[in-house]
Design a protein around this motif. Structure first.
Motif, PDB file in Angstrom:
ATOM      1  N   LYS A  98      74.960  55.349 -77.861  1.00 28.46           N
ATOM      2  CA  LYS A  98      76.330  55.494 -78.351  1.00 28.46           C
ATOM      3  C   LYS A  98      76.974  54.176 -78.790  1.00 28.46           C
ATOM      4  CE  LYS A  98      77.649  59.830 -76.108  1.00 28.46           C
ATOM      5  NZ  LYS A  98      78.617  60.526 -75.246  1.00 28.46           N
ATOM      6  N   THR A  99      76.175  53.194 -79.129  1.00 33.93           N
ATOM      7  CA  THR A  99      76.705  51.951 -79.697  1.00 33.93           C
ATOM      8  C   THR A  99      75.818  51.556 -80.875  1.00 33.93           C
ATOM      9  OG1 THR A  99      75.397  50.254 -78.561  1.00 33.93           O
ATOM     10  CG2 THR A  99      77.217  51.242 -77.321  1.00 33.93           C
ATOM     11  N   SER A 100      76.286  50.590 -81.633  1.00 41.16           N
ATOM     12  CA  SER A 100      75.472  50.062 -82.724  1.00 41.16           C
ATOM     13  C   SER A 100      74.669  48.846 -82.275  1.00 41.16           C
ATOM     14  CB  SER A 100      76.382  49.673 -83.907  1.00 41.16           C
ATOM     15  OG  SER A 100      77.317  48.683 -83.500  1.00 41.16           O
ATOM     16  N   ARG A 101      74.798  48.496 -81.000  1.00 43.24           N
ATOM     17  CA  ARG A 101      74.117  47.315 -80.463  1.00 43.24           C
ATOM     18  C   ARG A 101      72.631  47.587 -80.299  1.00 43.24           C
ATOM     19  NH1 ARG A 101      77.062  42.503 -80.632  1.00 43.24           N
ATOM     20  NH2 ARG A 101      79.275  43.048 -80.427  1.00 43.24           N
ATOM     21  N   GLN A 102      71.822  46.569 -80.599  1.00 39.81           N
ATOM     22  CA  GLN A 102      70.374  46.748 -80.594  1.00 39.81           C
ATOM     23  C   GLN A 102      69.696  45.463 -80.098  1.00 39.81           C
ATOM     24  OE1 GLN A 102      68.146  47.213 -84.434  1.00 39.81           O
ATOM     25  NE2 GLN A 102      67.911  49.316 -83.744  1.00 39.81           N
ATOM     26  N   PRO A 103      69.484  45.312 -78.793  1.00 42.02           N
ATOM     27  CA  PRO A 103      68.767  44.133 -78.296  1.00 42.02           C
ATOM     28  C   PRO A 103      67.380  44.039 -78.926  1.00 42.02           C
ATOM     29  CG  PRO A 103      69.754  45.369 -76.481  1.00 42.02           C
ATOM     30  CD  PRO A 103      69.889  46.222 -77.719  1.00 42.02           C
ATOM     31  N   ASP A 104      66.918  42.834 -79.132  1.00 44.84           N
ATOM     32  CA  ASP A 104      65.577  42.668 -79.693  1.00 44.84           C
ATOM     33  C   ASP A 104      64.499  43.166 -78.740  1.00 44.84           C
ATOM     34  OD1 ASP A 104      66.375  41.579 -82.116  1.00 44.84           O
ATOM     35  OD2 ASP A 104      66.377  39.525 -81.353  1.00 44.84           O
ATOM     36  N   ALA A 130      64.446  49.533 -67.294  1.00 42.57           N
ATOM     37  CA  ALA A 130      64.192  48.183 -67.806  1.00 42.57           C
ATOM     38  C   ALA A 130      64.551  47.139 -66.749  1.00 42.57           C
ATOM     39  CB  ALA A 130      64.992  47.934 -69.082  1.00 42.57           C
ATOM     40  N   ILE A 131      63.824  46.027 -66.754  1.00 44.85           N
ATOM     41  CA  ILE A 131      64.085  44.953 -65.786  1.00 44.85           C
ATOM     42  C   ILE A 131      64.844  43.791 -66.428  1.00 44.85           C
ATOM     43  CG2 ILE A 131      62.191  45.493 -64.229  1.00 44.85           C
ATOM     44  CD1 ILE A 131      60.487  43.415 -65.707  1.00 44.85           C
ATOM     45  N   ALA A 132      64.922  43.764 -67.753  1.00 43.95           N
ATOM     46  CA  ALA A 132      65.666  42.716 -68.461  1.00 43.95           C
ATOM     47  C   ALA A 132      65.837  43.139 -69.915  1.00 43.95           C
ATOM     48  CB  ALA A 132      64.934  41.380 -68.383  1.00 43.95           C
ATOM     49  N   VAL A 133      66.795  42.516 -70.567  1.00 50.56           N
ATOM     50  CA  VAL A 133      66.955  42.660 -72.011  1.00 50.56           C
ATOM     51  C   VAL A 133      66.792  41.277 -72.620  1.00 50.56           C
ATOM     52  CG1 VAL A 133      68.429  44.697 -71.939  1.00 50.56           C
ATOM     53  CG2 VAL A 133      69.464  42.421 -71.800  1.00 50.56           C
ATOM     54  N   GLY A 134      66.466  41.238 -73.912  1.00 48.42           N
ATOM     55  CA  GLY A 134      66.251  39.944 -74.539  1.00 48.42           C
ATOM     56  C   GLY A 134      66.662  39.922 -75.990  1.00 48.42           C
ATOM     57  N   ASP A 135      66.916  38.711 -76.483  1.00 42.55           N
ATOM     58  CA  ASP A 135      67.265  38.536 -77.876  1.00 42.55           C
ATOM     59  C   ASP A 135      66.618  37.247 -78.379  1.00 42.55           C
ATOM     60  OD1 ASP A 135      68.702  40.118 -79.750  1.00 42.55           O
ATOM     61  OD2 ASP A 135      70.121  38.479 -80.015  1.00 42.55           O
ATOM     62  N   ALA A 136      66.188  37.258 -79.639  1.00 44.96           N
ATOM     63  CA  ALA A 136      65.525  36.109 -80.245  1.00 44.96           C
ATOM     64  C   ALA A 136      66.252  35.708 -81.520  1.00 44.96           C
ATOM     65  CB  ALA A 136      64.068  36.440 -80.549  1.00 44.96           C
ATOM     66  N   LYS A 137      66.267  34.414 -81.776  1.00 51.50           N
ATOM     67  CA  LYS A 137      66.913  33.868 -82.965  1.00 51.50           C
ATOM     68  C   LYS A 137      65.937  32.956 -83.702  1.00 51.50           C
ATOM     69  CE  LYS A 137      70.730  35.870 -81.917  1.00 51.50           C
ATOM     70  NZ  LYS A 137      71.106  37.075 -82.690  1.00 51.50           N
ATOM     71  N   GLN A 160      76.383  37.843 -77.501  1.00 48.91           N
ATOM     72  CA  GLN A 160      75.531  39.000 -77.718  1.00 48.91           C
ATOM     73  C   GLN A 160      74.786  39.387 -76.445  1.00 48.91           C
ATOM     74  OE1 GLN A 160      73.530  37.398 -81.430  1.00 48.91           O
ATOM     75  NE2 GLN A 160      73.672  39.549 -81.991  1.00 48.91           N
ATOM     76  N   ILE A 161      74.178  38.414 -75.783  1.00 47.74           N
ATOM     77  CA  ILE A 161      73.387  38.735 -74.595  1.00 47.74           C
ATOM     78  C   ILE A 161      74.298  39.222 -73.468  1.00 47.74           C
ATOM     79  CG2 ILE A 161      73.314  36.511 -73.374  1.00 47.74           C
ATOM     80  CD1 ILE A 161      70.212  38.602 -74.185  1.00 47.74           C
ATOM     81  N   ASP A 162      75.507  38.693 -73.398  1.00 44.73           N
ATOM     82  CA  ASP A 162      76.473  39.177 -72.402  1.00 44.73           C
ATOM     83  C   ASP A 162      76.813  40.647 -72.653  1.00 44.73           C
ATOM     84  OD1 ASP A 162      78.670  39.184 -70.433  1.00 44.73           O
ATOM     85  OD2 ASP A 162      79.952  39.194 -72.223  1.00 44.73           O
ATOM     86  N   ILE A 163      77.052  41.004 -73.905  1.00 42.43           N
ATOM     87  CA  ILE A 163      77.365  42.393 -74.243  1.00 42.43           C
ATOM     88  C   ILE A 163      76.185  43.308 -73.892  1.00 42.43           C
ATOM     89  CG2 ILE A 163      77.838  43.987 -76.140  1.00 42.43           C
ATOM     90  CD1 ILE A 163      79.417  41.680 -77.457  1.00 42.43           C
ATOM     91  N   TYR A 164      74.975  42.879 -74.221  1.00 43.81           N
ATOM     92  CA  TYR A 164      73.795  43.683 -73.894  1.00 43.81           C
ATOM     93  C   TYR A 164      73.692  43.916 -72.391  1.00 43.81           C
ATOM     94  CZ  TYR A 164      72.229  42.461 -78.646  1.00 43.81           C
ATOM     95  OH  TYR A 164      72.121  42.284 -79.998  1.00 43.81           O
ATOM     96  N   LEU A 165      73.966  42.885 -71.609  1.00 45.30           N
ATOM     97  CA  LEU A 165      73.872  43.010 -70.148  1.00 45.30           C
ATOM     98  C   LEU A 165      74.946  43.948 -69.607  1.00 45.30           C
ATOM     99  CD1 LEU A 165      73.055  39.322 -69.130  1.00 45.30           C
ATOM    100  CD2 LEU A 165      71.597  41.326 -68.794  1.00 45.30           C
TER     101      LEU A 165
END
Length: 253
Positions: A98-104, A130-137, A160-165
């Motif tokens: 229900k969001t447009s957010r998409q962790p890598d 899941a045990i963690a979420v991640g993002d790459a740049k 971004q990573i704060d929002i994902y968490l």
């Protein structure tokens, strides 16, 4: 810290310490108790083999790293490290329900759990195990502020990573541009400047196993997997141990 060149055009930051602890853990705890109290630190054989693999991946790709776009960097450098050095199981770019957010990345404790999560693809429960979420740049992307790329504004990666968490069940997040690897904890990620960071180029240049362990022990898959008895993972134990140790010393995290 001072800057040098590795001979291939990649800047190597020579740091006095193998990590940057920005108000996440107790620095005193990292320097003393981690090595003394946590059994994960004592597995030299596994760490040495993983370090050898990391160096091999770096040597293969170092001529191309600065020129890679984000997708290329992930494919040729970040994912090989996640898989072959840190032993992670993950799925990529699954939208948060229900969001447009998409962790890598969504990280899982094992391949069976990853496959189980795929049954909930597109549903609320996808991130439940899941045990963690991640993002790459892309390499050299500032990780602590928003930037502009042509006509576009790139959101602050720390935000971004704060929002994902906050929008998924995991308590821990990984953010990287390939060189710098950061850990964020949901308890403090809203501050944006609370993280634990290692520079793997610096670690490689030093060739020191103890320095590498601050990457290997803190970012390895097992660092995020909860113990069935204590319901705490390695990172939870370091975080809680830091709080207790800071109280003893009167140190502010």
């Amino acid at each position: 810290k001072r800057s040098t060149q590795d001979g291939k055009g990649v800047t190597m930051q020579m740091r006095l310490f193998p990590y940057t602890n920005s108000q996440l853990f107790s620095t005193h705890y990292l320097k003393t108790r981690v090595k003394q109290q946590l059994k994960e630190w004592k597995d030299d054989a596994s760490a040495r083999a993983a370090f050898k693999t990391l160096v091999a991946i770096y040597n293969k790709e170092k001529d191309s790293l600065e020129g890679y776009n984000e997708a290329q960097l992930e494919e040729h450098f970040i994912r090989p490290i996640l898989k072959n050095v840190l032993s992670h199981f993950f799925e990529v770019q699954e939208s948060i329900f229900k969001t447009s957010r998409q962790p890598d990345y969504a990280f899982f404790p094992d391949d069976q759990t990853r496959r189980q999560a795929l049954k909930d693809k597109g549903k609320k429960d996808f991130y439940r195990l899941a045990i963690a979420v991640g993002d790459a740049k892309r390499m050299s992307t500032p990780l602590s502020r928003k930037t502009r790329a042509g006509m576009y504004t790139i959101e602050n990666p720390s935000l971004q990573i704060d929002i994902y968490l906050r929008q998924t069940p995991p308590s821990w997040g990984i953010l990287t541009d390939g060189q710098y690897w950061r850990l964020y904890c949901e308890k403090t990620s809203h501050r944006l400047d609370s993280y634990f960071e290692v520079d793997i180029f610096d670690i490689i240049s030093k060739g020191d196993l103890d320095s590498f362990k601050y990457f290997y022990c803190f970012f390895h898959r097992e660092a995020f997997v909860e113990n069935e008895t204590t319901a705490m993972c390695f990172l939870d134990r370091v975080y809680m141990g830091s709080i207790e140790y800071a109280k003893e010393l009167g140190e502010e995290l």
